[in-house]
Design a protein around this motif. Structure first.
Motif, short mmCIF file in Angstrom:
data_model
loop_
_atom_site.label_atom_id
_atom_site.label_comp_id
_atom_site.label_asym_id
_atom_site.label_seq_id
_atom_site.Cartn_x
_atom_site.Cartn_y
_atom_site.Cartn_z
N ILE A 7 82.92 21.49 67.71
CA ILE A 7 82.64 20.94 69.03
C ILE A 7 83.91 20.22 69.51
O ILE A 7 84.37 19.27 68.88
CB ILE A 7 81.46 19.96 69.00
CG1 ILE A 7 80.18 20.69 68.59
CG2 ILE A 7 81.27 19.29 70.36
CD1 ILE A 7 78.98 19.77 68.41
N LEU A 32 83.14 25.20 70.78
CA LEU A 32 82.41 24.92 72.02
C LEU A 32 83.09 23.79 72.78
O LEU A 32 83.39 22.74 72.20
CB LEU A 32 80.96 24.52 71.71
CG LEU A 32 80.09 25.56 71.00
CD1 LEU A 32 78.71 24.98 70.69
CD2 LEU A 32 79.97 26.83 71.82
N LYS A 34 82.87 21.61 76.56
CA LYS A 34 82.04 21.42 77.74
C LYS A 34 82.82 21.55 79.06
O LYS A 34 82.23 21.84 80.10
CB LYS A 34 81.34 20.07 77.68
CG LYS A 34 82.20 18.87 77.98
CD LYS A 34 81.32 17.62 78.03
CE LYS A 34 82.09 16.40 78.43
NZ LYS A 34 81.21 15.23 78.56
N SER A 169 80.37 24.73 77.96
CA SER A 169 79.27 24.79 77.00
C SER A 169 79.03 23.41 76.40
O SER A 169 79.41 23.13 75.26
CB SER A 169 79.59 25.81 75.89
OG SER A 169 78.50 25.96 75.02
N GLN A 170 78.43 22.54 77.20
CA GLN A 170 78.15 21.19 76.73
C GLN A 170 77.05 21.22 75.67
O GLN A 170 76.02 21.89 75.83
CB GLN A 170 77.74 20.28 77.88
CG GLN A 170 77.50 18.84 77.44
CD GLN A 170 77.37 17.90 78.62
OE1 GLN A 170 77.68 18.27 79.76
NE2 GLN A 170 76.91 16.69 78.37
N VAL A 171 77.27 20.49 74.59
CA VAL A 171 76.28 20.41 73.51
C VAL A 171 75.17 19.44 73.91
O VAL A 171 75.44 18.32 74.35
CB VAL A 171 76.95 19.98 72.20
CG1 VAL A 171 75.91 19.68 71.12
CG2 VAL A 171 77.90 21.07 71.72
N ARG A 172 73.94 19.87 73.75
CA ARG A 172 72.78 19.08 74.14
C ARG A 172 71.96 18.59 72.95
O ARG A 172 71.23 17.61 73.06
CB ARG A 172 71.87 19.93 75.04
CG ARG A 172 72.56 20.49 76.29
CD ARG A 172 72.93 19.42 77.26
NE ARG A 172 73.55 19.97 78.48
CZ ARG A 172 73.92 19.23 79.53
NH1 ARG A 172 73.72 17.92 79.51
NH2 ARG A 172 74.49 19.79 80.58
N VAL A 186 72.84 24.07 66.75
CA VAL A 186 73.51 23.41 67.86
C VAL A 186 73.00 24.01 69.16
O VAL A 186 73.17 25.21 69.41
CB VAL A 186 75.04 23.59 67.77
CG1 VAL A 186 75.73 22.88 68.94
CG2 VAL A 186 75.57 23.05 66.43
N SER A 188 73.27 24.24 73.21
CA SER A 188 74.31 24.02 74.21
C SER A 188 73.95 24.71 75.51
O SER A 188 72.96 25.45 75.59
CB SER A 188 75.65 24.54 73.70
OG SER A 188 75.70 25.96 73.82
N ASP A 189 74.79 24.52 76.51
CA ASP A 189 74.57 25.15 77.81
C ASP A 189 74.67 26.68 77.74
O ASP A 189 74.18 27.36 78.65
CB ASP A 189 75.59 24.63 78.82
CG ASP A 189 75.34 23.19 79.23
OD1 ASP A 189 74.25 22.67 78.93
OD2 ASP A 189 76.25 22.58 79.84
N GLU A 192 71.86 28.63 71.85
CA GLU A 192 71.65 27.95 70.58
C GLU A 192 72.43 28.68 69.49
O GLU A 192 72.40 29.91 69.41
CB GLU A 192 70.15 27.93 70.24
CG GLU A 192 69.81 27.11 69.02
CD GLU A 192 68.31 27.01 68.80
OE1 GLU A 192 67.70 26.04 69.30
OE2 GLU A 192 67.75 27.91 68.12
#
Length: 399
Positions: A7, A32, A34, A169-172, A186, A188-189, A192
């Motif tokens: 990330i 990834l 964001k 691709s922001q991690v959520r 993980v 993400s936008d 998964e």
């Protein structure tokens, strides 16, 4: 299933993904990011200095990684035809107190194995006619580069080695699954992703991503704006080398300096002003969540109490450029207020512990399947390749 998800596509995250792919050809490695592009945060807003490592406590991770990183960065640039210049740095003492601090700095640099040369005032004037001081330390190995170009070359290597870099691709969410599966999930936008190992190089979001991953977080990332100016084109010959003041050992920053850049400019800065937004760079930017978090963090109040005078001075010099100029005129008296032209600011991610101490070395935290780079202060860009080696060692030992 990925072997590794990283990330953060700053220089440390990219170097880590590249190093793992070099060691394990064919590994499934994903980065990834964001933002819309790689190297858009701290990597893309620094002074571009390849540090030699003279400042750091002997035996510290910072000292060891910087010394190795200076060599590794130049070798990487040579391999990838990235322009850099080894122009050297002068740390200039302008009064007796600074001469004493400079001597202590020289001893520390020698303990770190750094090549240094003491320069008296007369020779300093010969080397840099526009600079004045009683004495100086010359670090001949210090250089300059565009670290964004270094990061882009790393991203190209990742692609050629079979890895992937996905932006926007922001991690959520992060879930570390128990049991024999040994997976981290993980969210993400862009979907998964399941991975055997997760490395987080999230910079200004390091504490939030660590908490998302289930780690006990006893620190908070506090943003500090590093504000720069640049000199006009007709003053680009004011100095030939990087010119730094002797740092105050009681402060975590190196002071306002003159930095020739790889593209021919000379920048002036940075200062270190408490920021009101972690990721918005324009002056006056405020993000309510960022401010609220550090105002309710007890470590921030303890840190502020210990550094209130410095904070007030930095804020005053930010608001009134004359004060900023006087810091530089101590060693370069020919500069004028009209020489200070606008230049983009950077934001430094500074980890502060609950007891109010600022973390000055690299800070790594981990679980069985996650490794988080929670603090990567300057010289993180210089040190990115050996940091990646350190992380890859941990990755290999746990594989």
């Amino acid at each position: 299933m990925e072997d590794l998800v990283v990330i953060g596509a700053g220089i440390v995250g990219l170097a880590t993904a590249r190093e793992v792919l070099r060691r394990r050809p064919g590994a499934a490695v994903l980065v990834l990011e964001k933002a819309d592009d790689i190297a858009s945060a701290q990597t893309g807003h620094n002074s571009g200095v390849i540090h030699a490592g003279l400042y750091y406590a002997p035996g510290s991770l910072k000292a060891r990684l910087c010394r190795a990183g200076q060599r590794a960065t130049k070798e990487f640039c040579d391999e990838h035809a990235i322009p850099y210049k080894t122009i050297g740095k002068l740390v200039v003492a302008t009064d007796a107190v600074e001469v004493d601090r400079m001597e202590r700095l020289a001893v520390r640099g020698a303990e770190n194995g750094i090549e240094l040369e003491r320069i008296d005032g007369d020779r300093l004037a010969e080397m840099e006619p526009n600079v004045r001081g009683l004495a100086a330390l010359l670090s001949p190995a210090t250089g300059v580069v565009d670290f964004r170009e270094v990061a882009r070359a790393m991203a190209r290597d990742i692609d050629e080695l079979g890895g992937r870099v996905i932006t926007r691709s922001q991690v959520r969410s992060i879930r570390e699954l128990a049991g024999p599966s040994g997976e981290v999930v993980v969210g993400s936008d862009t979907g998964e992703y399941r991975t055997r190992k997760l490395v987080v190089c999230a910079g200004l979001q390091a504490d939030r991503i660590a908490a998302m991953g289930g780690l006990a977080v006893d620190f908070q990332v506090v943003p500090f704006r590093g504000e720069y100016y640049q000199l006009p084109h007709d003053r680009s010959d004011v100095v030939q080398r990087l010119i730094y003041p002797v740092p105050d050992p009681g402060l975590p920053f190196l002071g306002v300096h003159l930095s020739p850049t790889i593209d021919g400019r000379i920048t002036v800065g940075p200062n270190a002003v408490l920021g009101f937004s972690r990721e918005r760079h324009p002056r006056g930017s405020v993000t309510a969540r960022d401010v609220a978090e550090y105002l309710t963090f007890p470590g921030m109040w303890r840190f502020a109490k210990s550094n209130i005078r410095t904070g007030v001075d930095e804020m005053r010099n930010s608001l009134f450029p004359q004060g900023y100029l006087e810091l530089v005129r101590k060693y370069c008296p020919g500069l004028r207020l009209e020489d200070l032209r606008p230049y983009p600011a950077g934001i430094r991610a500074q980890a502060i512990m609950r007891d109010g101490t600022s973390v000055e070395d690299f800070l790594l935290r981990s679980t069985e399947r996650q490794l988080h780079v929670c603090n990567a202060p300057s010289p993180a860009a210089t040190s990115a390749i050996p940091i990646a080696g350190l992380i890859a060692d941990k990755f290999a030992s746990a594989a």
